[in-house]
Motif scaffolding. Structure first.
Motif, short mmCIF file in Angstrom:
data_model
loop_
_atom_site.label_atom_id
_atom_site.label_comp_id
_atom_site.label_asym_id
_atom_site.label_seq_id
_atom_site.Cartn_x
_atom_site.Cartn_y
_atom_site.Cartn_z
N TYR A 66 59.83 84.71 40.66
CA TYR A 66 60.02 85.09 39.26
C TYR A 66 59.97 83.83 38.42
O TYR A 66 60.75 82.92 38.64
CB TYR A 66 61.40 85.70 39.05
N THR A 100 61.14 94.36 45.86
CA THR A 100 59.89 94.78 46.49
C THR A 100 59.89 94.47 47.99
O THR A 100 59.11 95.06 48.75
CB THR A 100 58.69 94.04 45.88
N THR A 103 59.92 88.79 49.04
CA THR A 103 60.60 87.52 49.31
C THR A 103 61.13 87.49 50.75
O THR A 103 60.90 86.52 51.48
CB THR A 103 61.79 87.32 48.33
P1 5GP Z 1 61.55 90.93 45.89
O1 5GP Z 1 60.75 89.81 46.49
O2 5GP Z 1 62.32 91.74 46.90
O3 5GP Z 1 60.74 91.77 44.97
O4 5GP Z 1 62.57 90.29 44.90
C1 5GP Z 1 63.43 89.38 45.30
C2 5GP Z 1 63.85 88.46 44.19
O5 5GP Z 1 63.48 88.91 42.89
C3 5GP Z 1 65.35 88.41 44.17
O6 5GP Z 1 65.83 87.45 45.09
C4 5GP Z 1 65.64 88.06 42.75
O7 5GP Z 1 65.58 86.66 42.59
C5 5GP Z 1 64.53 88.71 41.97
N1 5GP Z 1 64.94 90.02 41.44
C6 5GP Z 1 64.56 91.24 41.88
N2 5GP Z 1 65.16 92.21 41.17
C7 5GP Z 1 65.94 91.57 40.27
C8 5GP Z 1 66.84 92.04 39.25
O8 5GP Z 1 67.05 93.24 39.02
N3 5GP Z 1 67.46 91.09 38.53
C9 5GP Z 1 67.28 89.75 38.73
N4 5GP Z 1 67.95 88.92 37.96
N5 5GP Z 1 66.45 89.28 39.69
C10 5GP Z 1 65.80 90.19 40.45
#
Ligand code: 5GP
Ligand code: MG
Length: 178
Positions: A66, A100, A103
């Protein structure tokens, strides 16, 4: 901008104590290297560690996906280096939120490639969304709906990490009528 409280400090701290007890029972017979994912998992990992009588290694990794937006279209990358100490060890990854799955799936593959014996995951929050990557997460604090949350380590563009509770981030006006 408005934050709608979702999970109180009291509930978080109670659940952290439960998770720590679960980890102590299931993981500490083969003490893992704990690897917290910066920066979002810092308060969670610190509070968990406070309840675990841990002598083992506590490491950190920064994964970037992000960059100032609320969606994760980018692929994750490790910022800097993975700690050497994971080689030949059980690794317990501590992260703030499973969204998702990109990560944690990326970390799983990367850690195994770098010689981790096995990799388990402990997340504070799990979002109810279809996963892009299917990851098995052994320890979950709370299941939440598909909303963008902040607080207790989670940020929006660097803000709100210091809140002791988790809340839903409502951009201007959108909290009206909730
Ligand atoms: P993924 O790779 O599972 O899509 O997302 C993981 C990372 O995205 C998390 O460790 C976090 O840093 C960020 N992230 C995902 N959803 C949220 C959310 O609702 N709020 C915030 N602040 N960060 C999120
Ligand atoms: Mg993160």
């Amino acid at each position: 901008m408005k934050i709608e409280p979702l999970i109180s400090e009291e509930r978080i701290q109670g659940r952290v104590r439960e998770l720590a007890a679960e980890l102590a029972a299931k993981e500490m017979s083969h003490p893992p290297v704990c690897l917290m994912v910066l920066q979002g998992a810092v308060p969670f990992a610190r509070d968990l560690a406070g309840h675990l009588d841990m002598e083992g290694k506590f490491e950190e990794v920064a994964v970037s996906s992000y960059l100032g937006t609320t969606s994760a279209q980018r692929n994750p990358v490790v910022v800097g280096k993975l700690p050497e100490s994971i080689r030949g060890r059980h690794v317990l990854v501590i992260d703030d939120i499973l969204d998702t799955g990109r990560t944690l799936d990326f970390l799983h593959r990367t850690l195994v490639e770098q010689g981790a014996l096995d990799v388990r995951f402990c997340v504070l929050l799990r979002k109810d969304v279809p996963r892009v990557c299917d990851v098995a997460v052994e320890y979950v604090g709370f299941d939440i709906q598909n909303e963008f949350v902040v607080g207790y380590g989670l940020d929006f563009q660097g803000d709100y990490r210091g809140l002791p509770y988790v809340g839903v981030f409502c951009p201007d006006g959108s909290a009206e009528g909730l």
